[in-house]
Design a protein around this motif. Structure first.
Motif, mmCIF file in Angstrom:
data_model
loop_
_atom_site.group_PDB
_atom_site.id
_atom_site.type_symbol
_atom_site.label_atom_id
_atom_site.label_comp_id
_atom_site.label_asym_id
_atom_site.label_seq_id
_atom_site.Cartn_x
_atom_site.Cartn_y
_atom_site.Cartn_z
ATOM 1 N N PHE A 145 0.863 -1.172 0.000
ATOM 2 C CA PHE A 145 0.000 0.000 0.000
ATOM 3 C C PHE A 145 0.904 1.227 0.000
ATOM 4 N N VAL A 146 0.991 1.882 -1.130
ATOM 5 C CA VAL A 146 1.906 3.009 -1.298
ATOM 6 C C VAL A 146 1.105 4.306 -1.268
ATOM 7 N N HIS A 147 1.403 5.156 -0.284
ATOM 8 C CA HIS A 147 0.706 6.436 -0.131
ATOM 9 C C HIS A 147 1.606 7.542 -0.664
ATOM 10 N N CYS A 148 1.140 8.246 -1.685
ATOM 11 C CA CYS A 148 1.900 9.335 -2.278
ATOM 12 C C CYS A 148 1.583 10.627 -1.525
ATOM 13 N N HIS A 149 2.625 11.274 -0.983
ATOM 14 C CA HIS A 149 2.433 12.495 -0.200
ATOM 15 C C HIS A 149 2.604 13.751 -1.047
ATOM 16 N N SER A 150 3.436 13.670 -2.070
ATOM 17 C CA SER A 150 3.647 14.826 -2.940
ATOM 18 C C SER A 150 4.134 14.337 -4.303
ATOM 19 N N GLY A 151 4.010 15.224 -5.302
ATOM 20 C CA GLY A 151 4.408 14.852 -6.655
ATOM 21 C C GLY A 151 3.497 13.797 -7.232
ATOM 22 N N HIS A 152 3.986 13.079 -8.224
ATOM 23 C CA HIS A 152 3.226 11.942 -8.748
ATOM 24 C C HIS A 152 4.168 10.893 -9.311
ATOM 25 N N ILE A 153 3.642 9.689 -9.399
ATOM 26 C CA ILE A 153 4.420 8.520 -9.816
ATOM 27 C C ILE A 153 3.598 7.738 -10.829
ATOM 28 N N VAL A 154 4.226 7.293 -11.903
ATOM 29 C CA VAL A 154 3.575 6.410 -12.860
ATOM 30 C C VAL A 154 4.260 5.053 -12.783
ATOM 31 N N VAL A 155 3.487 4.002 -12.542
ATOM 32 C CA VAL A 155 4.038 2.658 -12.471
ATOM 33 C C VAL A 155 3.334 1.766 -13.483
ATOM 34 N N GLU A 156 3.994 0.688 -13.828
ATOM 35 C CA GLU A 156 3.393 -0.308 -14.706
ATOM 36 C C GLU A 156 3.057 -1.529 -13.865
ATOM 37 N N MET A 157 1.814 -1.961 -13.946
ATOM 38 C CA MET A 157 1.336 -3.080 -13.156
ATOM 39 C C MET A 157 1.146 -4.299 -14.039
ATOM 40 N N GLY A 158 1.725 -5.417 -13.616
ATOM 41 C CA GLY A 158 1.500 -6.675 -14.319
ATOM 42 C C GLY A 158 2.074 -6.735 -15.713
ATOM 43 N N GLY A 159 2.997 -5.842 -16.024
ATOM 44 C CA GLY A 159 3.664 -5.902 -17.319
ATOM 45 C C GLY A 159 2.940 -5.212 -18.445
ATOM 46 N N SER A 160 1.743 -4.678 -18.199
ATOM 47 C CA SER A 160 1.004 -4.096 -19.328
ATOM 48 C C SER A 160 0.169 -2.868 -18.988
ATOM 49 N N LYS A 161 -0.253 -2.699 -17.729
ATOM 50 C CA LYS A 161 -1.170 -1.615 -17.384
ATOM 51 C C LYS A 161 -0.444 -0.516 -16.625
ATOM 52 N N GLN A 162 -0.541 0.732 -17.113
ATOM 53 C CA GLN A 162 0.074 1.856 -16.433
ATOM 54 C C GLN A 162 -0.921 2.513 -15.479
ATOM 55 N N VAL A 163 -0.429 2.852 -14.287
ATOM 56 C CA VAL A 163 -1.254 3.488 -13.263
ATOM 57 C C VAL A 163 -0.539 4.740 -12.777
ATOM 58 N N LYS A 164 -1.254 5.860 -12.750
ATOM 59 C CA LYS A 164 -0.682 7.123 -12.293
ATOM 60 C C LYS A 164 -1.137 7.404 -10.876
ATOM 61 N N LEU A 165 -0.179 7.509 -9.970
ATOM 62 C CA LEU A 165 -0.447 7.761 -8.559
ATOM 63 C C LEU A 165 -0.179 9.233 -8.258
ATOM 64 N N MET A 166 -1.233 9.956 -7.900
ATOM 65 C CA MET A 166 -1.119 11.382 -7.618
ATOM 66 C C MET A 166 -0.990 11.623 -6.118
ATOM 67 N N SER A 167 -0.565 12.836 -5.778
ATOM 68 C CA SER A 167 -0.437 13.212 -4.372
ATOM 69 C C SER A 167 -1.759 13.017 -3.644
ATOM 70 N N GLY A 168 -1.700 12.340 -2.490
ATOM 71 C CA GLY A 168 -2.892 12.087 -1.693
ATOM 72 C C GLY A 168 -3.573 10.774 -2.006
ATOM 73 N N GLN A 169 -3.168 10.087 -3.063
ATOM 74 C CA GLN A 169 -3.791 8.816 -3.427
ATOM 75 C C GLN A 169 -3.030 7.639 -2.830
ATOM 76 N N LEU A 170 -3.713 6.494 -2.800
ATOM 77 C CA LEU A 170 -3.142 5.255 -2.291
ATOM 78 C C LEU A 170 -3.088 4.241 -3.421
ATOM 79 N N LEU A 171 -1.907 3.683 -3.652
ATOM 80 C CA LEU A 171 -1.714 2.657 -4.678
ATOM 81 C C LEU A 171 -1.768 1.293 -4.020
ATOM 82 N N LEU A 172 -2.638 0.419 -4.515
ATOM 83 C CA LEU A 172 -2.807 -0.929 -3.976
ATOM 84 C C LEU A 172 -2.124 -1.925 -4.903
#
Length: 285
Positions: free
Chosen positions: A36-63
């Protein structure tokens, strides 16, 4: 550059990472914990499962469910994040029957983001107080289990608000869901996933026909489709994230030879493994 503060609890079942140094320490391999990754500032783009990109913005939780490959794609200079890692057995223990909600969201609907709101900010502050490195609570086990259950139920509540999580057409029984959840967990733990349905059915002490029936009823997909999709996630990740040869990847994933692996990959991805690697390969640090 901030030091990484890692606190563990319940043996090696739970870890809290207070600072991912500029979020640059997000893992780029198979995660053996539910994260469970909680983004406090900025933003992060990750690739999940080798094919799907997910953008994590400040204040959001990545599962990130266990067994899911995740790789950073873009990290802004001001990105800061913290992470909580929970083992499968602990997650199942604290959620009980609600594990069905988690599995449906993660594996069937692929809902990886929880929007930021007041409860998430409050929970983050409470997380830091529970995981104080210098002085863990005297009733640390009881407090930890209660905290994790509350956190996970709050997350599941948020997941249920997603329109893709409608339960109206769900005719499967609790027993069906439990067996299907066991199948998903078993599948995620296999290094060589490309096995016959009978292999997984045998591990679950049921017949292949029964496993197929349950999988179709609960998820709308037969177990072989799940096996193939999970296998391809591993293929994508190893081709992009490692310098392993095609033969080495073939052996690691349990294919009889590299020619069979290449044929299998092409049937699923419509390109050869080498073509896919040339288009998607990242520099491995």
């Amino acid at each position: 550059m901030q030091d990484i503060n890692i606190t563990q609890a319940l043996g090696e079942d739970v870890f809290f990472v207070d600072h991912l140094r500029g979020a640059n320490d997000l893992p780029s391999n198979r995660i053996s914990y539910n994260s469970f990754v909680h983004c406090h500032s900025g933003h992060i783009v990750v690739e999940m499962g080798g094919s799907k990109q997910v953008k994590l913005m400040s204040g959001q939780l990545l599962l990130i469910p266990s067994g899911k490959h995740v790789a950073p794609m873009l990290i802004t200079a001001d990105a800061e994040a913290s992470a909580l890692l929970i083992s499968d057995r602990t997650l199942k223990s604290v959620l009980g029957n609600q594990i069905n909600i988690w599995n449906k969201a993660m594996y069937m609907r692929e809902i990886y983001l929880v929007e930021g709101n007041d409860w998430l900010v409050g929970m983050q502050n409470y997380t830091r107080s529970v995981f104080k490195r210098d002085k863990m609570p005297l009733l640390s086990k009881e407090i930890m289990i209660s905290f994790l259950r509350t956190l996970m139920l709050m997350i599941c509540e948020e997941l249920l608000r997603n329109e893709d999580m409608s339960l109206a057409s769900d005719a499967s029984t609790i027993h069906d869901k439990e067996i299907f959840n066991q199948f998903l967990q078993l599948l995620s733990q296999q290094e060589q996933k490309r096995q016959r349905v009978a292999y997984y059915a045998d591990q679950l002490h049921i017949t292949p026909k029964y496993l197929s029936s349950i999988s179709k009823k609960v998820s709308g997909k037969n177990p072989m489709r799940w096996i193939t999709e999970s296998t391809m996630q591993d293929c994508y990740s190893l081709l992009k994230e490692t310098d392993m040869s095609i033969k080495e990847i073939s052996n690691k994933l349990g294919f009889p030879n590299s020619s069979f692996f290449s044929q299998y990959f092409r049937e699923q991805a419509s390109v050869t493994p080498l073509e896919y690697r040339m288009e998607h390969k990242r520099v491995v640090r």
